[in-house]
Structure formats: structure tokens, C-alpha cells
Design an enzyme around this catalytic site. Sequence first.
Site, PDB file in Angstrom:
ATOM      1  N   HIS A  36       6.805  -1.307  -4.576  1.00  0.00           N
ATOM      2  CA  HIS A  36       7.543  -1.599  -3.337  1.00  0.00           C
ATOM      3  C   HIS A  36       6.639  -1.536  -2.104  1.00  0.00           C
ATOM      4  O   HIS A  36       7.127  -1.454  -0.983  1.00  0.00           O
ATOM      5  CB  HIS A  36       8.747  -0.652  -3.193  1.00  0.00           C
ATOM      6  CG  HIS A  36       9.811  -0.921  -4.211  1.00  0.00           C
ATOM      7  ND1 HIS A  36      10.841  -0.042  -4.478  1.00  0.00           N
ATOM      8  CD2 HIS A  36      10.021  -1.977  -5.042  1.00  0.00           C
ATOM      9  CE1 HIS A  36      11.623  -0.544  -5.423  1.00  0.00           C
ATOM     10  NE2 HIS A  36      11.142  -1.710  -5.788  1.00  0.00           N
TER      11      HIS A  36
ATOM     12  N   CYS B 284       1.368  -9.863   7.616  1.00  0.00           N
ATOM     13  CA  CYS B 284       1.922 -10.797   8.594  1.00  0.00           C
ATOM     14  C   CYS B 284       3.255 -11.341   8.112  1.00  0.00           C
ATOM     15  O   CYS B 284       3.423 -11.637   6.932  1.00  0.00           O
ATOM     16  CB  CYS B 284       0.932 -11.940   8.831  1.00  0.00           C
ATOM     17  SG  CYS B 284       1.550 -13.098  10.067  1.00  0.00           S
TER      18      CYS B 284
ATOM     19  N   GLN C 155       7.857   3.451  -7.050  1.00  0.00           N
ATOM     20  CA  GLN C 155       8.637   2.709  -6.050  1.00  0.00           C
ATOM     21  C   GLN C 155       8.355   3.289  -4.667  1.00  0.00           C
ATOM     22  O   GLN C 155       8.808   2.756  -3.665  1.00  0.00           O
ATOM     23  CB  GLN C 155      10.130   2.838  -6.355  1.00  0.00           C
ATOM     24  CG  GLN C 155      10.516   2.299  -7.723  1.00  0.00           C
ATOM     25  CD  GLN C 155      11.938   2.732  -8.085  1.00  0.00           C
ATOM     26  OE1 GLN C 155      12.916   2.094  -7.712  1.00  0.00           O
ATOM     27  NE2 GLN C 155      12.047   3.834  -8.812  1.00  0.00           N
ATOM     28  N   ASN C 156       7.635   4.400  -4.632  1.00  0.00           N
ATOM     29  CA  ASN C 156       7.441   5.094  -3.359  1.00  0.00           C
ATOM     30  C   ASN C 156       6.395   4.389  -2.505  1.00  0.00           C
ATOM     31  O   ASN C 156       5.376   3.911  -3.010  1.00  0.00           O
ATOM     32  CB  ASN C 156       7.033   6.546  -3.602  1.00  0.00           C
ATOM     33  CG  ASN C 156       8.134   7.314  -4.315  1.00  0.00           C
ATOM     34  OD1 ASN C 156       9.261   6.839  -4.380  1.00  0.00           O
ATOM     35  ND2 ASN C 156       7.805   8.478  -4.854  1.00  0.00           N
TER      36      ASN C 156
ATOM     37  N   ARG D 265       8.456   7.038  10.208  1.00  0.00           N
ATOM     38  CA  ARG D 265       8.258   7.348   8.780  1.00  0.00           C
ATOM     39  C   ARG D 265       6.775   7.457   8.436  1.00  0.00           C
ATOM     40  O   ARG D 265       6.384   8.229   7.557  1.00  0.00           O
ATOM     41  CB  ARG D 265       8.977   6.313   7.918  1.00  0.00           C
ATOM     42  CG  ARG D 265      10.499   6.515   8.005  1.00  0.00           C
ATOM     43  CD  ARG D 265      11.253   5.509   7.209  1.00  0.00           C
ATOM     44  NE  ARG D 265      10.960   5.581   5.786  1.00  0.00           N
ATOM     45  CZ  ARG D 265      11.013   4.531   4.962  1.00  0.00           C
ATOM     46  NH1 ARG D 265      11.336   3.330   5.414  1.00  0.00           N
ATOM     47  NH2 ARG D 265      10.756   4.678   3.688  1.00  0.00           N
TER      48      ARG D 265
HETATM   49  C1  BJW Z   1      15.269  14.262  -7.108  1.00  0.00           C
HETATM   50  C2  BJW Z   1      14.820  15.273  -6.261  1.00  0.00           C
HETATM   51  C3  BJW Z   1      13.871  16.166  -6.785  1.00  0.00           C
HETATM   52  C4  BJW Z   1      16.223  14.061  -5.169  1.00  0.00           C
HETATM   53  N1  BJW Z   1      13.458  16.021  -8.051  1.00  0.00           N
HETATM   54  N2  BJW Z   1      14.865  14.150  -8.354  1.00  0.00           N
HETATM   55  C5  BJW Z   1      19.438  -7.284 -10.931  1.00  0.00           C
HETATM   56  C6  BJW Z   1      20.748  -6.897 -10.814  1.00  0.00           C
HETATM   57  C7  BJW Z   1      21.319  -6.671  -9.564  1.00  0.00           C
HETATM   58  C8  BJW Z   1      20.586  -6.827  -8.396  1.00  0.00           C
HETATM   59  C9  BJW Z   1      19.279  -7.221  -8.516  1.00  0.00           C
HETATM   60  C10 BJW Z   1      18.717  -7.452  -9.757  1.00  0.00           C
HETATM   61  N3  BJW Z   1      17.432  -7.804  -9.572  1.00  0.00           N
HETATM   62  C11 BJW Z   1      17.162  -7.796  -8.251  1.00  0.00           C
HETATM   63  C12 BJW Z   1      18.285  -7.450  -7.585  1.00  0.00           C
HETATM   64  C13 BJW Z   1      18.421  -7.341  -6.103  1.00  0.00           C
HETATM   65  C14 BJW Z   1      17.820  -6.074  -5.531  1.00  0.00           C
HETATM   66  C15 BJW Z   1      18.549  -4.858  -6.112  1.00  0.00           C
HETATM   67  O1  BJW Z   1      18.048  -4.117  -6.915  1.00  0.00           O
HETATM   68  N4  BJW Z   1      19.746  -4.609  -5.654  1.00  0.00           N
HETATM   69  C16 BJW Z   1      20.509  -3.460  -6.125  1.00  0.00           C
HETATM   70  C17 BJW Z   1      20.692  -2.474  -4.982  1.00  0.00           C
HETATM   71  C18 BJW Z   1      21.799  -3.940  -6.709  1.00  0.00           C
HETATM   72  N5  BJW Z   1      16.397  -6.003  -5.792  1.00  0.00           N
HETATM   73  C19 BJW Z   1      15.531  -6.628  -5.010  1.00  0.00           C
HETATM   74  O2  BJW Z   1      15.909  -7.324  -4.074  1.00  0.00           O
HETATM   75  C20 BJW Z   1      14.060  -6.491  -5.329  1.00  0.00           C
HETATM   76  N6  BJW Z   1      13.494  -7.777  -5.322  1.00  0.00           N
HETATM   77  C21 BJW Z   1      13.624  -8.636  -6.346  1.00  0.00           C
HETATM   78  O3  BJW Z   1      14.045  -8.286  -7.421  1.00  0.00           O
HETATM   79  O4  BJW Z   1      13.191  -9.914  -6.072  1.00  0.00           O
HETATM   80  C22 BJW Z   1      13.666 -10.976  -6.892  1.00  0.00           C
HETATM   81  C23 BJW Z   1      15.170 -11.110  -6.699  1.00  0.00           C
HETATM   82  C24 BJW Z   1      15.730 -11.016  -5.426  1.00  0.00           C
HETATM   83  C25 BJW Z   1      17.112 -11.149  -5.269  1.00  0.00           C
HETATM   84  C26 BJW Z   1      17.935 -11.329  -6.363  1.00  0.00           C
HETATM   85  C27 BJW Z   1      17.359 -11.414  -7.641  1.00  0.00           C
HETATM   86  C28 BJW Z   1      15.957 -11.301  -7.799  1.00  0.00           C
HETATM   87  C29 BJW Z   1      13.336  -5.742  -4.230  1.00  0.00           C
HETATM   88  C30 BJW Z   1      13.713  -4.308  -4.143  1.00  0.00           C
HETATM   89  C31 BJW Z   1      13.013  -3.663  -2.930  1.00  0.00           C
HETATM   90  C32 BJW Z   1      13.449  -2.237  -2.703  1.00  0.00           C
HETATM   91  N7  BJW Z   1      12.996  -1.798  -1.400  1.00  0.00           N
HETATM   92  C33 BJW Z   1      13.255  -0.435  -0.981  1.00  0.00           C
HETATM   93  C34 BJW Z   1      12.819  -0.243   0.505  1.00  0.00           C
HETATM   94  C35 BJW Z   1      11.310  -0.095   0.623  1.00  0.00           C
HETATM   95  C36 BJW Z   1      10.882  -0.057   2.064  1.00  0.00           C
HETATM   96  C37 BJW Z   1      11.228   1.244   2.781  1.00  0.00           C
HETATM   97  O5  BJW Z   1      11.020   2.336   2.267  1.00  0.00           O
HETATM   98  O6  BJW Z   1      11.664   1.166   3.918  1.00  0.00           O
HETATM   99  O7  BJW Z   1      12.595   0.459  -1.843  1.00  0.00           O
HETATM  100  S1  BJW Z   1      14.975  -0.021  -1.166  1.00  0.00           S
HETATM  101  C38 BJW Z   1      14.687   1.657  -1.606  1.00  0.00           C
HETATM  102  O8  BJW Z   1      15.232   1.891  -2.919  1.00  0.00           O
HETATM  103  C39 BJW Z   1      13.154   1.794  -1.721  1.00  0.00           C
HETATM  104  C40 BJW Z   1      13.024   2.542  -3.024  1.00  0.00           C
HETATM  105  O9  BJW Z   1      11.734   2.354  -3.575  1.00  0.00           O
HETATM  106  C41 BJW Z   1      14.148   2.002  -3.850  1.00  0.00           C
HETATM  107  C42 BJW Z   1      14.541   2.851  -5.016  1.00  0.00           C
HETATM  108  O10 BJW Z   1      15.033   4.070  -4.569  1.00  0.00           O
HETATM  109  P1  BJW Z   1      14.693   5.391  -5.406  1.00  0.00           P
HETATM  110  O11 BJW Z   1      13.234   5.629  -5.370  1.00  0.00           O
HETATM  111  O12 BJW Z   1      15.333   5.325  -6.731  1.00  0.00           O
HETATM  112  O13 BJW Z   1      15.317   6.513  -4.474  1.00  0.00           O
HETATM  113  P2  BJW Z   1      16.860   6.966  -4.360  1.00  0.00           P
HETATM  114  O14 BJW Z   1      16.979   7.615  -3.040  1.00  0.00           O
HETATM  115  O15 BJW Z   1      17.773   5.862  -4.658  1.00  0.00           O
HETATM  116  O16 BJW Z   1      17.030   8.050  -5.503  1.00  0.00           O
HETATM  117  C43 BJW Z   1      16.325   9.287  -5.448  1.00  0.00           C
HETATM  118  C44 BJW Z   1      16.798  10.125  -6.620  1.00  0.00           C
HETATM  119  O17 BJW Z   1      15.997  11.296  -6.641  1.00  0.00           O
HETATM  120  C45 BJW Z   1      18.263  10.569  -6.512  1.00  0.00           C
HETATM  121  O18 BJW Z   1      18.936  10.207  -7.706  1.00  0.00           O
HETATM  122  C46 BJW Z   1      18.165  12.101  -6.376  1.00  0.00           C
HETATM  123  O19 BJW Z   1      19.156  12.783  -7.131  1.00  0.00           O
HETATM  124  C47 BJW Z   1      16.823  12.395  -6.956  1.00  0.00           C
HETATM  125  N8  BJW Z   1      16.159  13.602  -6.396  1.00  0.00           N
HETATM  126  N9  BJW Z   1      15.447  15.211  -5.061  1.00  0.00           N
HETATM  127  C48 BJW Z   1      13.986  15.067  -8.819  1.00  0.00           C
HETATM  128  N10 BJW Z   1      13.369  17.230  -6.038  1.00  0.00           N
HETATM  129 ZN    ZN Z   2      -0.261 -14.410  10.523  1.00  0.00          ZN
END
Ligand code: BJW
Ligand code: ZN
Length: 257
Positions: free
Chosen positions: A126, A134, A108-109, A76
Site C-alpha cells: 500500500h 506526482c 499493508q503498512n 501522520r
Molecule cells: C491488533 C493490535 C495489536 C489492533 N496486535 N492486532 C474484492 C472484493 C471487494 C472489494 C475489492 C476487491 N478487490 C478490490 C476491492 C476494492 C478495495 C477493497 O478492498 N475494498 C474493501 C474495503 C471492500 N480494494 C482496493 O481498492 C485496492 N485496490 C485494488 O484492488 O485495485 C484494483 C481494484 C480496484 C477496485 C475494484 C476492484 C479492483 C486498494 C486498497 C488500498 C488500501 N489503502 C489503505 C490506505 C493507505 C493510505 C493511508 O494510510 O492513508 O490502506 S486503506 C487502509 O486499510 C490501509 C491499510 O493498509 C488497509 C488495511 O487495513 P489493516 O492493516 O487491516 O488495518 P485495520 O485497521 O483494518 O485492522 C487492524 C487490526 O489490527 C484490527 O483487526 C485490530 O483488532 C488489530 N489490532 N491492535 C494485533 N496490538
Molecule cells: Zn508530474
Amino acid sequence: MDDCVARATSSADGELELGPDAALLVLTGAGVSAESGLPTYRGSGGLWRSHAFERLASPEGFQADPALVWRFYSERRDAALKARPNAGHRALADVERRLGERFLLVTQNVDGLHRRAGSERLIEIHGRLLGTRCSGCNRPESPDETAYAEGEVPRCEQCDSALRPAVVWFGEALDPAHLEAVDDFLDRWRGGQLVFLAAGTSGAVWPAAGLVDLARSRGAETWLVNAERADNAGRFHHVRRGPSGTLLPELLGRRPS
Ligand code: BJW
Ligand code: ZN
């Protein structure tokens, strides 16, 4: 939908008008980089159709097989370095130059494309694909573009634990200073025309998915630009369906080049 807000701040053809006292908070997600050739996580063509991805991008996955996780992130890194910012990234950098301190971009990117397009008032909630930290100690994050060779796991020079990509995995806390900065921005500009714009994000991941409600609680007019219906689409005053590389320049007053 609050029609009064919609009428007060958008022109007849639905274009977003940023007045002299406008402040703009933007949230971007993977969809904004799709037109640069990088896959999204969810939605059609998303990386996470495969469950392997969820296992790789997690603390448990890293603990189980750090070399496999590094192989995945090294690929990636290569893709992100080869990709180029698109018209959507550039439109956001342009509007930042116009608005100055009245602009904040929360992304988030992890791909670094906003910074390469010239965005500076930027919070990467993110983390960064091109950073390493580390897994065992608080050694500061360092910039790292290395695509590690198959089987290679870099080690911490302080504690010898495995180094890991500087991204935020599920269950890991976001930097509280980032969320405070967003809160401060909304508080600072709440008296004028406050606009929240989300683009290219599925609204599935928290706390980012809740920013629209935080912004609304401070009186913001809210816009969503997304290719497909987002999970939180109903929370926005205005929704535009389509590619951000076309719609962001249109909405923000710059034509795609
Ligand atoms: C286009 C297009 C074009 C395509 N033009 N559009 C409250 C409620 C429920 C759960 C939770 C909550 N609070 C926290 C949680 C837990 C969890 C969570 O959210 N879970 C849900 C899945 C339910 N969150 C966390 O754990 C976060 N931490 C946290 O809150 O800590 C405290 C805590 C922990 C546990 C419990 C409670 C509190 C951390 C989140 C970390 C996310 N990490 C990732 C991976 C990053 C590393 C990597 O890349 O390898 O981040 S996951 C992944 O999803 C990545 C992204 O940043 C993130 C969001 O995705 P995004 O950007 O929205 O992309 P897509 O693919 O989902 O959507 C793309 C969209 O674009 C689509 O809709 C397409 O249609 C569109 N599109 N082409 C315009 N040309
Ligand atoms: Zn270390």
C-alpha cells in the site's frame, strides 16, 4: 480447519515450529504498529470511525482539497517518524535473518517501521507514507519526510501538477509486480513446509485479505495473530487472539524485550 495440517506442524502447546525446509510468508497490517503508538484504521480506536478519514485518503478527496489531504498526511508523517518499531516488528526481522530467501514480508503498512526494524525482504503493497509521487505524470517516487506547512501543496518539477503521498488509495491498483512476487514465492517453496502468517490486520481490504486463500491453494499452513476477530478469520488453520508485540516473538521464537 484442517486438523491434519495443524497437528503436523505445531507443537503440543500450539507453538509454530519452523522446520529445516520451512518457508514463511507474512502479511502484516496496522495492528502490528499499534503497540508503537500508531492508530489502526478499523477496530477499537481506529482512524476510520470518522468518515472524514475515508474522504481524505482517496483520489477524490485529494482532488477536492489537496492542502487538507497534505495536512492530514503531514501529521501522520510526524507520528510515524516519532514512533519506534516494537517487539513484533523485531521478531519478524529476526526470523528473516534466520530464514533468508525462505522468508517474505508483505506489509499493508505505510509507516516504514518494518524497514526501520531491519526487515529487507519486504514488499509495501500500500505504498509509503514517507514517499511522494506526482498526481499528474510518471515522475518516479521520491523519499520525502517533509511535514508540509498548513496550506502548502508541493508541485511536480516536471509537469507542475500537485505532488501526492506515495500511498495506495481505494480504487487504485496495487503494483502488479508485488502480487507476482508473492505468487513466485509461493510457487518456489510449495514443496516443503510452507507457512502463511497474517498479523494485525482486519482482513477487510483486498487483495491483501485474499492472500490466505492464495497461500492455502499452494498447500500452506495458515496462522492469524490479531487482537480482535478479523473478517477472514475463518480462513485460517490457527488463530491466536492478542497483541502482536507479545504473540509474534512467542510464535517465532523470540521473547519480547
Ligand atoms: C491488533 C493490535 C495489536 C489492533 N496486535 N492486532 C474484492 C472484493 C471487494 C472489494 C475489492 C476487491 N478487490 C478490490 C476491492 C476494492 C478495495 C477493497 O478492498 N475494498 C474493501 C474495503 C471492500 N480494494 C482496493 O481498492 C485496492 N485496490 C485494488 O484492488 O485495485 C484494483 C481494484 C480496484 C477496485 C475494484 C476492484 C479492483 C486498494 C486498497 C488500498 C488500501 N489503502 C489503505 C490506505 C493507505 C493510505 C493511508 O494510510 O492513508 O490502506 S486503506 C487502509 O486499510 C490501509 C491499510 O493498509 C488497509 C488495511 O487495513 P489493516 O492493516 O487491516 O488495518 P485495520 O485497521 O483494518 O485492522 C487492524 C487490526 O489490527 C484490527 O483487526 C485490530 O483488532 C488489530 N489490532 N491492535 C494485533 N496490538
Ligand atoms: Zn508530474
